[in-house]
Design a protein around this motif. Structure first.
Motif, PDB file in Angstrom:
ATOM      1  N   VAL A  13       3.499   1.053   1.878  1.00 45.97           N
ATOM      2  CA  VAL A  13       4.352   1.997   1.153  1.00 45.97           C
ATOM      3  C   VAL A  13       4.509   1.545  -0.288  1.00 45.97           C
ATOM      4  CG1 VAL A  13       6.719   2.863   0.936  1.00 45.97           C
ATOM      5  CG2 VAL A  13       5.632   2.768   3.186  1.00 45.97           C
ATOM      6  N   ASP A  14       4.400   2.499  -1.192  1.00 45.44           N
ATOM      7  CA  ASP A  14       4.691   2.262  -2.611  1.00 45.44           C
ATOM      8  C   ASP A  14       5.830   3.204  -2.994  1.00 45.44           C
ATOM      9  OD1 ASP A  14       4.824   1.847  -5.302  1.00 45.44           O
ATOM     10  OD2 ASP A  14       2.741   2.358  -5.734  1.00 45.44           O
ATOM     11  N   LEU A  15       7.038   2.663  -3.090  1.00 45.47           N
ATOM     12  CA  LEU A  15       8.198   3.501  -3.393  1.00 45.47           C
ATOM     13  C   LEU A  15       8.112   4.129  -4.775  1.00 45.47           C
ATOM     14  CD1 LEU A  15      11.096   1.357  -1.884  1.00 45.47           C
ATOM     15  CD2 LEU A  15       9.815   3.239  -0.839  1.00 45.47           C
ATOM     16  N   ASP A  16       7.297   3.550  -5.649  1.00 55.89           N
ATOM     17  CA  ASP A  16       7.093   4.097  -6.984  1.00 55.89           C
ATOM     18  C   ASP A  16       5.759   4.825  -7.083  1.00 55.89           C
ATOM     19  OD1 ASP A  16       9.512   2.997  -8.003  1.00 55.89           O
ATOM     20  OD2 ASP A  16       8.531   1.049  -8.164  1.00 55.89           O
ATOM     21  N   GLY A  17       5.180   5.166  -5.945  1.00 56.07           N
ATOM     22  CA  GLY A  17       3.890   5.837  -5.924  1.00 56.07           C
ATOM     23  C   GLY A  17       3.945   7.225  -6.527  1.00 56.07           C
ATOM     24  N   PRO A  18       2.790   7.850  -6.703  1.00 53.93           N
ATOM     25  CA  PRO A  18       2.708   9.118  -7.420  1.00 53.93           C
ATOM     26  C   PRO A  18       3.190  10.341  -6.638  1.00 53.93           C
ATOM     27  CG  PRO A  18       0.551   8.464  -6.634  1.00 53.93           C
ATOM     28  CD  PRO A  18       1.464   7.328  -6.332  1.00 53.93           C
ATOM     29  N   ASP A  19       3.485  10.193  -5.350  1.00 55.75           N
ATOM     30  CA  ASP A  19       3.881  11.351  -4.555  1.00 55.75           C
ATOM     31  C   ASP A  19       5.398  11.505  -4.510  1.00 55.75           C
ATOM     32  OD1 ASP A  19       1.165  12.190  -3.349  1.00 55.75           O
ATOM     33  OD2 ASP A  19       1.249  10.029  -2.985  1.00 55.75           O
TER      34      ASP A  19
END
Length: 226
Positions: A59-65
């Motif tokens: 998980v990337d909480l700052d991801g682009p989605d």
């Protein structure tokens, strides 16, 4: 996005009192758990069927989605990956925290934290995002491990497909504590309570052709799970 705002698809209809609206609790579960079960509808030899697969994730909480990004990966030859781009995915992530022993059979349960994420996945084509997502998946299993490894080859990257799913449409339910028994059942004198469970890692075991010293990243993950 501090709170979970379930859509009609992610609004619990059973056990709604166990629903959690704090998005931070969802993030905590995603950080702690290790396995995602991914549900997708596939068609094989003209037969359409549901398929649920366990897999690693990150998980990337700052991801682009929207709301952050959950990443999944698999072989480019896997049929489920193609199907995942044409219909919505259902991803569930669960941690089992205990077994609940009631004074009656009907009241037995489990203590758990369980998330459901829904949405249409996208294929990650940007090389930088793809490499970062694969590093995140490695580091989710063993923190800091990715930096110790050689770069992936073009052949390895070409054979790997990465899917990204937004964290926006999600729900979370939790249960903790002992049984909720009726007074007449308590009066029977049968024992009631709960049995806590936790995941424990053993000491790392080196491969036959490995160096003798266990790397710090592996020891760190073992200590976190102990």
């Amino acid at each position: 996005m501090e709170t979970l705002s379930p859509t009609p698809r992610t609004t619990p209809t059973r056990g709604a009192h166990r629903a959690v609206s704090d998005r931070g609790r969802l993030h905590a579960l995603l950080s702690e758990a290790l396995i995602a079960h991914v549900g997708v509808v596939v068609t094989r030899d003209g037969v359409t069927q549901p398929l649920v697969l366990p897999m690693a994730y990150a998980v990337d909480l700052d991801g682009p989605d929207d709301g952050g990004t959950l990443y999944l990966h698999g072989s480019t030859g896997a049929g489920w990956l193609a199907a995942a781009l044409t219909s919505d995915l259902c991803v569930t992530i669960t941690e089992l925290d205990g077994l609940v022993a009631s004074r009656c059979a009907f009241g037995h349960s489990m203590n758990y934290r369980s998330a459901v994420l829904l949405g249409r996945a996208r294929r990650v084509d940007d090389p930088a995002e793809k490499q970062r997502s694969l590093d995140l998946i490695i580091d989710h299993m063993v923190p800091g491990r990715a930096l110790t490894l050689r770069p992936s080859t073009r052949k390895e990257l070409a054979a790997t497909s990465v899917l990204a799913l937004a964290l926006r449409e999600a729900s979370l339910k939790e249960r903790a504590g002992g049984p909720d028994d009726e007074p007449e059942d308590v009066a029977t004198g049968v024992w009631g309570g709960h049995i806590p469970l936790r995941r424990v890692a053993g000491a790392p075991v080196s491969g036959a052709d490995s160096h003798d010293r266990v790397p710090i990243d592996v020891r760190l993950r073992a200590e976190l799970l102990a």
